[in-house]
Design a protein around this motif. Sequence first.
Motif, PDB file in Angstrom:
ATOM      1  N   GLU A 397       0.830  -1.168   0.059  1.00 38.17           N
ATOM      2  CA  GLU A 397      -0.092   0.060   0.058  1.00 38.17           C
ATOM      3  C   GLU A 397       0.891   1.261   0.144  1.00 38.17           C
ATOM      4  OE1 GLU A 397      -3.657  -0.854   2.515  1.00 38.17           O
ATOM      5  OE2 GLU A 397      -2.008  -1.721   3.470  1.00 38.17           O
ATOM      6  N   GLU A 398       2.131   1.053  -0.178  1.00 35.99           N
ATOM      7  CA  GLU A 398       2.978   2.241  -0.273  1.00 35.99           C
ATOM      8  C   GLU A 398       2.606   3.418  -1.106  1.00 35.99           C
ATOM      9  OE1 GLU A 398       7.190   1.405  -0.679  1.00 35.99           O
ATOM     10  OE2 GLU A 398       7.870   3.221  -0.187  1.00 35.99           O
ATOM     11  N   THR A 399       2.221   2.969  -2.390  1.00 36.85           N
ATOM     12  CA  THR A 399       1.825   4.157  -3.382  1.00 36.85           C
ATOM     13  C   THR A 399       0.555   4.868  -2.742  1.00 36.85           C
ATOM     14  OG1 THR A 399       2.275   2.492  -5.125  1.00 36.85           O
ATOM     15  CG2 THR A 399       1.249   4.542  -5.919  1.00 36.85           C
ATOM     16  N   GLU A 400      -0.524   4.235  -2.162  1.00 37.54           N
ATOM     17  CA  GLU A 400      -1.338   4.949  -1.527  1.00 37.54           C
ATOM     18  C   GLU A 400      -1.173   5.755  -0.596  1.00 37.54           C
ATOM     19  OE1 GLU A 400      -4.699   5.148  -1.872  1.00 37.54           O
ATOM     20  OE2 GLU A 400      -5.221   5.519   0.182  1.00 37.54           O
ATOM     21  N   VAL A 401      -0.079   5.391   0.142  1.00 36.50           N
ATOM     22  CA  VAL A 401       0.219   5.952   1.671  1.00 36.50           C
ATOM     23  C   VAL A 401       1.014   7.167   1.102  1.00 36.50           C
ATOM     24  CG1 VAL A 401       1.661   5.980   3.429  1.00 36.50           C
ATOM     25  CG2 VAL A 401       0.303   3.991   3.174  1.00 36.50           C
ATOM     26  N   ARG A 402       1.646   7.031   0.021  1.00 39.73           N
ATOM     27  CA  ARG A 402       2.449   8.251  -0.601  1.00 39.73           C
ATOM     28  C   ARG A 402       1.387   9.725  -0.672  1.00 39.73           C
ATOM     29  NH1 ARG A 402       7.525   8.302  -2.642  1.00 39.73           N
ATOM     30  NH2 ARG A 402       8.582   6.358  -2.356  1.00 39.73           N
ATOM     31  N   SER A 403       0.096   9.179  -1.104  1.00 45.07           N
ATOM     32  CA  SER A 403      -0.860  10.365  -1.205  1.00 45.07           C
ATOM     33  C   SER A 403      -1.328  10.898   0.030  1.00 45.07           C
ATOM     34  CB  SER A 403      -1.669  10.002  -2.341  1.00 45.07           C
ATOM     35  OG  SER A 403      -2.534   8.964  -1.494  1.00 45.07           O
ATOM     36  N   TRP A 404      -0.894  10.373   1.141  1.00 50.51           N
ATOM     37  CA  TRP A 404      -1.445  10.862   2.320  1.00 50.51           C
ATOM     38  C   TRP A 404      -0.434  11.962   2.693  1.00 50.51           C
ATOM     39  CZ3 TRP A 404      -2.248   5.857   5.751  1.00 50.51           C
ATOM     40  CH2 TRP A 404      -3.253   5.011   5.250  1.00 50.51           C
ATOM     41  N   PRO A 405      -1.106  12.819   3.695  1.00 53.20           N
ATOM     42  CA  PRO A 405      -0.615  14.089   4.049  1.00 53.20           C
ATOM     43  C   PRO A 405       0.537  13.684   5.030  1.00 53.20           C
ATOM     44  CG  PRO A 405      -2.637  14.135   4.742  1.00 53.20           C
ATOM     45  CD  PRO A 405      -2.605  13.199   4.091  1.00 53.20           C
ATOM     46  N   ALA A 406       0.421  12.643   5.862  1.00 56.10           N
ATOM     47  CA  ALA A 406       1.573  12.091   6.804  1.00 56.10           C
ATOM     48  C   ALA A 406       1.330  10.766   7.013  1.00 56.10           C
ATOM     49  CB  ALA A 406       1.138  12.970   8.059  1.00 56.10           C
ATOM     50  N   TYR A 407       2.389  10.139   7.251  1.00 55.94           N
ATOM     51  CA  TYR A 407       2.285   8.476   7.572  1.00 55.94           C
ATOM     52  C   TYR A 407       3.350   8.435   8.531  1.00 55.94           C
ATOM     53  CZ  TYR A 407       2.747   3.482   7.386  1.00 55.94           C
ATOM     54  OH  TYR A 407       2.837   2.181   7.562  1.00 55.94           O
ATOM     55  N   ARG A 408       2.650   8.023   9.947  1.00 58.38           N
ATOM     56  CA  ARG A 408       3.401   7.888  11.318  1.00 58.38           C
ATOM     57  C   ARG A 408       2.933   6.594  11.563  1.00 58.38           C
ATOM     58  NH1 ARG A 408       5.893  11.684   9.260  1.00 58.38           N
ATOM     59  NH2 ARG A 408       6.016  14.009  10.345  1.00 58.38           N
ATOM     60  N   PRO A 409       3.542   5.482  11.329  1.00 60.62           N
ATOM     61  CA  PRO A 409       2.972   4.032  11.805  1.00 60.62           C
ATOM     62  C   PRO A 409       3.307   4.120  13.143  1.00 60.62           C
ATOM     63  CG  PRO A 409       4.780   3.740  10.515  1.00 60.62           C
ATOM     64  CD  PRO A 409       4.612   5.464  10.249  1.00 60.62           C
ATOM     65  N   GLY A 410       2.288   3.567  14.057  1.00 61.16           N
ATOM     66  CA  GLY A 410       2.585   3.559  15.511  1.00 61.16           C
ATOM     67  C   GLY A 410       1.941   2.065  16.238  1.00 61.16           C
ATOM     68  N   LEU A 411       2.475   1.813  17.407  1.00 62.83           N
ATOM     69  CA  LEU A 411       1.811   0.663  18.060  1.00 62.83           C
ATOM     70  C   LEU A 411       0.318   0.894  18.091  1.00 62.83           C
ATOM     71  CD1 LEU A 411       4.514  -0.582  20.510  1.00 62.83           C
ATOM     72  CD2 LEU A 411       3.784  -1.552  18.270  1.00 62.83           C
ATOM     73  N   PHE A 412       0.117   2.234  18.855  1.00 67.53           N
ATOM     74  CA  PHE A 412      -1.414   2.586  19.281  1.00 67.53           C
ATOM     75  C   PHE A 412      -1.526   3.633  18.195  1.00 67.53           C
ATOM     76  CE2 PHE A 412       0.484   1.170  23.155  1.00 67.53           C
ATOM     77  CZ  PHE A 412      -0.616   0.353  23.541  1.00 67.53           C
ATOM     78  N   ALA A 413      -3.012   3.450  17.784  1.00 72.13           N
ATOM     79  CA  ALA A 413      -3.621   4.124  16.569  1.00 72.13           C
ATOM     80  C   ALA A 413      -4.910   4.497  16.813  1.00 72.13           C
ATOM     81  CB  ALA A 413      -3.518   3.357  15.029  1.00 72.13           C
ATOM     82  N   TYR A 414      -5.349   5.383  15.961  1.00 71.83           N
ATOM     83  CA  TYR A 414      -6.786   5.830  16.005  1.00 71.83           C
ATOM     84  C   TYR A 414      -7.678   4.389  15.755  1.00 71.83           C
ATOM     85  CZ  TYR A 414      -5.249  10.655  15.704  1.00 71.83           C
ATOM     86  OH  TYR A 414      -5.023  11.801  15.851  1.00 71.83           O
ATOM     87  N   ALA A 415      -7.073   3.538  14.808  1.00 72.14           N
ATOM     88  CA  ALA A 415      -7.649   2.352  14.462  1.00 72.14           C
ATOM     89  C   ALA A 415      -8.230   1.641  15.788  1.00 72.14           C
ATOM     90  CB  ALA A 415      -6.748   1.410  13.554  1.00 72.14           C
ATOM     91  N   ASP A 416      -7.391   1.559  16.884  1.00 72.12           N
ATOM     92  CA  ASP A 416      -7.767   0.783  17.919  1.00 72.12           C
ATOM     93  C   ASP A 416      -9.177   1.221  18.725  1.00 72.12           C
ATOM     94  OD1 ASP A 416      -5.390  -0.909  18.132  1.00 72.12           O
ATOM     95  OD2 ASP A 416      -4.376   1.095  18.889  1.00 72.12           O
TER      96      ASP A 416
END
Lengths: 467, 113
Positions: A397-416
């Motif tokens: 999904e790297e290509t998709e992520v490049r179009s995001w304004p920020a990518y900061r992968p974390g252990l805890f995320a909004y997705a939790d």
Amino acid sequence: MNVVFHTAVTPPWAAPLERPWPLLPVGNRPWLEYWIEWCVARGFTSLHAVLGDGALEIEHAFGAGERWGVSITYHFIRDGQSPITFLRRSPDRWREGLLHIAAPVFPRRADDQPLAPLGDATRCAGDPRQPSVFYSRRAADIDAYLNEAYCAATPFTEAELLVQPLDSLADYFDLNLAMVDGEINRYLTPGYRREDRAYLGFNVVYPSSTTISAPVMIGNDVRLRGLATIGPRAILGNRVIIDRQAEVTDSLVLDGTYLGPGIELNGRIACGRRLIDPADGTAIDIEDTHWMAPLRAAGGRGEKLRRLGHCAAALALWIVVAPLAIPLLLLGMMGGGRFVRQPLLGVRGPFLPMVWRPGRWSPGLIERLSLHDWPRLAYVVRGDLWLSGQLPVTPDEETEVRSWPAYRPGLFAYADLRPDRDDPVLRRIEACYYAHHRGWGEDVRICLFGWWARVTGRNRRAAEEPA
Amino acid sequence: MNMTKETINGVCVVRLEGPVMLGDADALRATFRRWFEQASSPRVVVDMEKADQLDSAGLGALVYAAQLVRDRGGDLCFACLQKKARLVFEITRSYKVFDIYATVDEAVRAQPA
């Protein structure tokens, strides 16, 4: 059709701005971006950039052209060599068709109507013997052009290409003000146009006492302090700080500039500590850093401090949680649980972290207390992940992520906080939200709320409820 | 920085030459004090024709001089601002506080008799 941009020569008037012409901002976007988009609209996908000064910055900014779905190849020529010299190295390569942008000119659009097709006629802009833009699909005309001989080129029509030569800082400044006045809409797809002519980037923070009067363009990561007045007709680049009571009208503030308290900028260009009068090109370097100053590049001290904070917190958690995590994880493994390697896109690129797969008899407490993330704290210490941020994605999904304004992968995320962790739309929304609100407070909030949602099982319960 | 003084039609014209910056600010203050501390209602024109650079310390010293003169019932204005100094006056909004004239003659004529 091959498109060749000659970027090796910076026009003399642009010297005070200290960047190669392809990267000079026009309406807060790099100049060359307009050309690339013009090529994309024409269906030209094979682009070549001939580099000189600022080669690294240009390559870094435009990459291989994947953002636009084109292929950009970079070449070099020696100082002082003419644009044609490069083309002559391999004349056969261009015979199938050539669009040569030999000088820093701007592809202006008279209106927002679709561009007229270029057809088979040989076209040029400027002096036919030394055109700033040359276009042809005829091998004979291309050969003549490479030999600097006369070819029967006719000027572009306005609907095909309206070449705007920029011969002075005043021209450049006027073009920018024309953009902020509304011309930018001709270059944007309808979804990105703003009728109120107020373009605000990501992470623009300002108190209620700040006055912003349209038309304005404000870039990303901008801070405006109390009682500052921005606009009308102001363009602020990325990473700009405007201090309290400062006024910016009819002016252009380039990336990474600080304007001190009470400073008034009217009809000027501010570039770091350099103040420029576009009318005559006078430039002065302000020595007083409390008036004007260049700001550090993105990812500087603040980012390092934040990284250090996350590392320290992860290390502390690793030590504190170890007495509880080790026995429970051993128990979980005896119950069939195991760690498997799963490729993820980390801060520094793809990597293979361990991911917990619970067994049939593994205690649910492990996941509820987030103990399965205990070994993964090492990745935060190592710099592959943040402690809190966004849900890590897979390398696919790297290509998709490049179009995001920020990518900061974390252990805890909004997705939790929600059951549908992998919803692509929500992930994108969260990326935008995080770009706006990222900070120490937000990071702590994500950690605490994410951990609590796991403890209470709120996210899982919602998932199990029938629709 | 060099400073000279002459009187034209009862108006004191102070000519500044060279950069008016951090290293010169104290000297500028001291000179203005020496020249105008005992004066009564002095009318001063600062000729900036040869002042090619100006920073915040230099501007601060000029503001100090203006205050010194005004405290004694006089007035201070500027003449012949060069482009670079003009830009500094402009961004700091000093042009709202001082009268600025294109020539020394114009500035002298504008002073009340």
